[in-house]
Design a protein around this motif. Structure first.
Motif, short mmCIF file in Angstrom:
data_model
loop_
_atom_site.label_atom_id
_atom_site.label_comp_id
_atom_site.label_asym_id
_atom_site.label_seq_id
_atom_site.Cartn_x
_atom_site.Cartn_y
_atom_site.Cartn_z
N LEU A 27 0.83 -1.19 0.00
CA LEU A 27 0.00 0.00 0.00
C LEU A 27 0.87 1.26 0.00
N GLN A 28 1.88 1.24 0.87
CA GLN A 28 2.75 2.41 0.97
C GLN A 28 3.54 2.61 -0.32
N LYS A 29 3.96 1.48 -0.88
CA LYS A 29 4.76 1.55 -2.10
C LYS A 29 3.94 2.13 -3.25
N LYS A 30 2.71 1.64 -3.34
CA LYS A 30 1.84 2.11 -4.41
C LYS A 30 1.59 3.61 -4.28
N ALA A 31 1.28 4.03 -3.08
CA ALA A 31 1.00 5.44 -2.84
C ALA A 31 2.22 6.30 -3.16
N GLU A 32 3.38 5.80 -2.76
CA GLU A 32 4.61 6.55 -2.99
C GLU A 32 4.89 6.68 -4.50
N ASN A 33 4.67 5.59 -5.22
CA ASN A 33 4.87 5.62 -6.68
C ASN A 33 3.96 6.65 -7.34
N LEU A 34 2.69 6.62 -6.92
CA LEU A 34 1.72 7.57 -7.48
C LEU A 34 2.13 9.00 -7.20
N ARG A 35 2.53 9.21 -5.98
CA ARG A 35 2.92 10.56 -5.57
C ARG A 35 4.09 11.04 -6.42
N GLN A 36 5.08 10.18 -6.55
CA GLN A 36 6.29 10.54 -7.30
C GLN A 36 5.94 10.89 -8.75
N ARG A 37 5.08 10.05 -9.35
CA ARG A 37 4.73 10.24 -10.76
C ARG A 37 4.00 11.57 -10.96
N GLU A 38 3.02 11.83 -10.10
CA GLU A 38 2.22 13.05 -10.22
C GLU A 38 3.08 14.28 -9.95
N LEU A 39 3.98 14.13 -9.02
CA LEU A 39 4.85 15.24 -8.66
C LEU A 39 5.77 15.60 -9.83
N ASP A 40 6.36 14.57 -10.43
CA ASP A 40 7.25 14.79 -11.59
C ASP A 40 6.50 15.52 -12.71
N ARG A 41 5.28 15.05 -12.92
CA ARG A 41 4.49 15.64 -14.00
C ARG A 41 4.23 17.12 -13.73
N SER A 42 3.85 17.44 -12.51
CA SER A 42 3.53 18.83 -12.18
C SER A 42 4.76 19.71 -12.17
N MET A 43 5.87 19.15 -11.81
CA MET A 43 7.09 19.93 -11.68
C MET A 43 7.51 20.55 -13.01
N LYS A 44 7.16 19.86 -14.11
CA LYS A 44 7.50 20.39 -15.43
C LYS A 44 6.84 21.75 -15.65
N ALA A 45 5.62 21.89 -15.11
CA ALA A 45 4.90 23.16 -15.28
C ALA A 45 5.31 24.20 -14.25
N LEU A 46 6.09 23.77 -13.28
CA LEU A 46 6.43 24.69 -12.18
C LEU A 46 7.92 24.97 -12.15
N LYS A 47 8.49 25.14 -13.31
CA LYS A 47 9.94 25.28 -13.38
C LYS A 47 10.47 26.54 -12.69
N GLU A 48 9.60 27.59 -12.67
CA GLU A 48 10.09 28.87 -12.16
C GLU A 48 10.25 28.88 -10.64
N LEU A 49 9.74 27.87 -9.99
CA LEU A 49 9.78 27.89 -8.52
C LEU A 49 11.22 27.82 -8.00
N THR A 50 11.41 28.48 -6.86
CA THR A 50 12.73 28.39 -6.22
C THR A 50 12.88 26.99 -5.62
N PRO A 51 14.11 26.58 -5.38
CA PRO A 51 14.31 25.24 -4.77
C PRO A 51 13.57 25.11 -3.43
N LYS A 52 13.49 26.24 -2.73
CA LYS A 52 12.81 26.19 -1.43
C LYS A 52 11.33 25.88 -1.61
N GLN A 53 10.73 26.50 -2.61
CA GLN A 53 9.31 26.27 -2.88
C GLN A 53 9.08 24.84 -3.37
N LYS A 54 10.02 24.39 -4.22
CA LYS A 54 9.89 23.00 -4.71
C LYS A 54 9.90 22.02 -3.54
N LYS A 55 10.77 22.33 -2.63
CA LYS A 55 10.89 21.47 -1.44
C LYS A 55 9.57 21.46 -0.66
#
Lengths: 439, 275
Positions: A350-378
């Motif tokens: 369960l934890q693994k599945k959730a973590e995978n989903l989170r990672q995938r969605e996060l990667d996808r969104s990050m492409k649109a949020l390139k301007e963010l500072t590293p602090k905001q990304k964190k």
């Protein structure tokens, strides 16, 4: 998602005579026997215990009945016994019963002399061999460690081990009820014998200050004193020594009386009536029985000491009842752990599945949020992680508690798998890391 | 107020007795702790009780049997706790505290009225003499309980029948040592009690010694304890004989303390004044 089954089969001194027991030892060597047992494909984990009083096999397997059949086959083949012959003395215990049996063996409740600690050492040796050869795994490791701690609990919480059954122990126990602490007391050994020496050593460990060794031949006295750390004297000096001694252990091979009543009566005044404890373990006896009638003198012969030992035995049996309760308690705790074993893989999935989903969605969104500072990304990273954790928290707790409260968590787990579309974990071996987490 | 406090104290002593006996039966540490807590409470209340009585009476409250028995129980409890503090003797509470409770039960039977002090007793010798005597009785009560324990344990070891008490009672030597200690404390106190009594008698009645029954029996008691102490110290008497002698001497002491008042009339029969 099957939980492993635990099986224990074996014979002991109560169920089978030694002629049968000795034929069940498989190979001559313990390591070879273990290798043989491990080679059975039905076994996941296995332990082999062989002592002079018992031969037992403890195993964990996915399919208990298949494993049992395989074990029976192996045993009849190796021993050359007919199945009926083997089955006559054989006990088969499964799951909780097997766990209870092991706990009882480890706590010396199943021993010939209840409370005798030897069996625990033997079981530890058997476990060491098994774990060295890699025959044990998550379940048996946990089970054996638990068995050792149950044995410890029984030893400390019941008086089962304190009522020792040896003659020399009984002698020391009596001495302590007469004198209290033995520090500063003087003991005298008259004559030599294995049992007398043992008692003398026992007294020494309890703080006796002086040990006088009297013997017919001074030479022997000198030699014995060296071994035991005492002072040698000849039999003719014994009167003075009797005045100083508090405890006298007599075990000469003399045919007649060595210490008479008259002699003791005479020394009581110069002793200032100090208490005197005489132990006569010689046969025929060395000390006149009348001595016990003298005030402040206590004479115990070998039969009297045996009486004390018998008394201790019956007290032991009472304590054994207390110990049985501890075993019952611990069996329940172990059962809960076993149930939690089924849950851990589900939670991990369960934890693994959730973590995978989170990672995938996060990667996808990050492409649109390139301007963010590293602090905001964190910050976004932390945000997603905590959302996932919060959502999963309750289901995980519910599953864990289900195991603890003993409700039907099988249905619960199946629902969890279906709801979250987890793959079944049926054929997967349990990862060894869980062992650490749970111990 | 006094009555209520007395009842509560008595009740607590009974509770402590039950606790100590239960500890000997069960051998559970927790039970002993509870018993001690109850006894401590009882003792504190008892102390307050004695002080209250003192204030109410205006003189040392050791005049009638109720007061004497109550103070006797107090001193038994005090010595028991002192002894436990010095060296813990297993199971001692189960033997001593019932005796203190008996004293309190006895006190409950007698009139608690505070009456004016008769002229013969109006002296500062009263607190000195009566306190010393009753404290001595308290120590000897402890010696008696220890002697009983010794006799039980000794019998078991001698007869080689090691029953339930074998495990529960302390060793013979410990009991003997404690018995001797009690004797060494109690005897000088008793001696002092008799001397102060004699001095008081001289100032009150003009004669140091008038062979009043109480005096005679005190002397007998003193002689018995003197003999026991002498035998112990000079001859090295100990063990069974010393224990039996302690028990006998305590019997005589009880008679001196209580029996004389009922059986033999005399100057000391103070209890009758208030009945």
């Amino acid at each position: 998602m099957n939980r492993p089954q635990i099986i224990l089969i074996g014979v002991n001194h109560k169920t089978a005579p030694v002629e049968i027991r000795e034929r069940l030892t498989l190979e001559g060597d313990l390591v070879q026997s273990l290798a043989l047992l491990k080679s059975l494909p039905e076994m996941d984990e296995v332990l082999f215990l062989s002592t002079c009083n018992r031969v037992e096999i403890l195993a964990a397997a996915q399919n208990g009945s298949q494993a049992l059949a395989a074990l029976m086959k192996l045993w009849t083949e190796k021993s050359g016994l007919a199945v009926s012959e083997l089955e006559k003395g054989l006990y088969v215990r499964k799951d909780n019963e097997a766990v209870a049996h092991l706990f009882r063996v480890a706590s010396s409740l199943d021993s010939m002399v209840v409370g005798e600690p030897q069996i625990l050492g033997q079981l530890k040796d058997a476990y060491r061999s098994a774990s060295d050869t890699g025959s044990t795994g998550t379940v048996l490791n946990r089970l054996l460690h638990k068995a050792f701690s149950v044995a410890k609990r029984v030893r400390t919480e019941t008086a089962i081990a304190s009522h020792a059954v040896s003659i020399s122990y009984a002698a020391v126990e009596l001495a302590r009820k007469i004198f209290g602490e033995l520090n500063g007391k003087t003991a005298m050994l008259v004559g030599a014998g294995e049992m007398a020496e043992l008692a003398a050593q026992h007294l020494k460990t309890h703080g006796i200050k002086r040990l006088i060794v009297a013997n017919r031949t001074l030479e022997r006295a000198v030699q014995l004193s060296k071994e035991l750390g005492g002072e040698p004297i000849g039999l003719d000096e014994m009167d003075d020594a009797l005045i100083e001694a508090d405890i006298v252990i007599s075990s000469t091979g003399a045919p007649g009386t060595v210490i008479s009543g008259k002699r003791i009566k005479k020394i009581m005044r110069p002793r200032r009536h100090r208490l005197l404890f005489l132990i006569d373990i010689a046969v025929p006896r060395d000390i006149e029985p009348e001595v016990n009638k003298i005030d402040n003198v206590y004479l115990y012969d070998i039969d009297d000491l045996k009486g004390v030992v018998e008394l201790n035995k019956s007290q032991r049996e009472k304590e054994a009842k207390k110990a049985e309760r501890i075993v019952e308690e611990e069996v329940i705790k172990f059962e809960q752990w076993l149930e939690s074993l089924e849950i851990v893989p589900v939670i991990q999935k369960l934890q693994k599945k959730a973590e995978n989903l989170r990672q995938r969605e996060l990667d996808r969104s990050m492409k649109a949020l390139k301007e963010l500072t590293p602090k905001q990304k964190k910050a976004i990273e932390t945000l997603t992680r905590s959302i996932v954790q919060k959502i999963l928290h309750d289901p995980i707790i519910t599953m864990k508690n289900g195991a603890k409260n003993g409700c039907d968590n099988k249905a619960l787990l199946e629902s969890a798998c279906r709801l979250f579309k987890l793959d079944t974990v049926k054929d997967e071996k349990i990862a060894p890391s869980k062992e650490k987490r749970n111990t | 107020m006094y009555d209520l406090l007395f009842q509560i104290t008595l009740f607590l002593y009974i509770g402590a007795t039950v606790g100590f006996v239960m500890h000997v039966v069960t051998l559970k540490k927790g039970v002993r702790k509870v018993a001690f807590a109850i006894l401590g409470t009882a003792f504190s209340l008892h102390t307050i009780l004695l002080l209250l009585r003192w204030l109410a009476a205006g003189h040392t409250p050791l005049v009638n049997l109720h007061e004497s028995l109550s103070f006797f129980s107090w001193s038994v409890a005090a010595f028991f706790m002192l002894f436990q503090w010095k060296e813990r003797v297993r199971a001692l509470g189960a033997f001593v505290i019932p005796l203190a409770t008996f004293g309190m039960l006895g006190a409950a039977f007698y009139s608690r009225k505070v009456a004016p002090l008769p002229p013969a007793l109006q002296s500062w010798w009263l607190p000195v003499h009566a306190t010393i005597c009753l404290v001595a009785y308290g120590v000897f009560t402890l010696a008696f309980a220890i002697a009983i324990m010794y006799v039980i344990q000794e019998r078991q070891i001698k007869k080689k029948r090691l029953g339930a008490f074998f495990k529960r009672l302390p060793s013979l030597q410990t009991l003997d040592r404690m018995g001797q200690l009690c004797l060494k404390i109690g005897f000088p106190l008793l001696t002092l009690g008799i001397i102060t009594g004699s001095l008081w008698a001289d100032s009150a009645w003009g004669s140091y010694w008038s062979w009043d029954p109480k005096e005679t029996w005190s002397l007998i008691t003193w002689l018995l304890y003197a003999a026991l102490l002498h035998q112990r110290l000079a001859v090295g008497w100990r063990g069974r004989r010393a224990a039996y002698m302690t028990i006998i001497a305590f019997g005589v002491l009880l008679f001196t303390f209580l029996g004389v008042n009922f059986v033999l009339p005399g100057l000391h029969s103070y209890s009758t004044w208030y009945e």
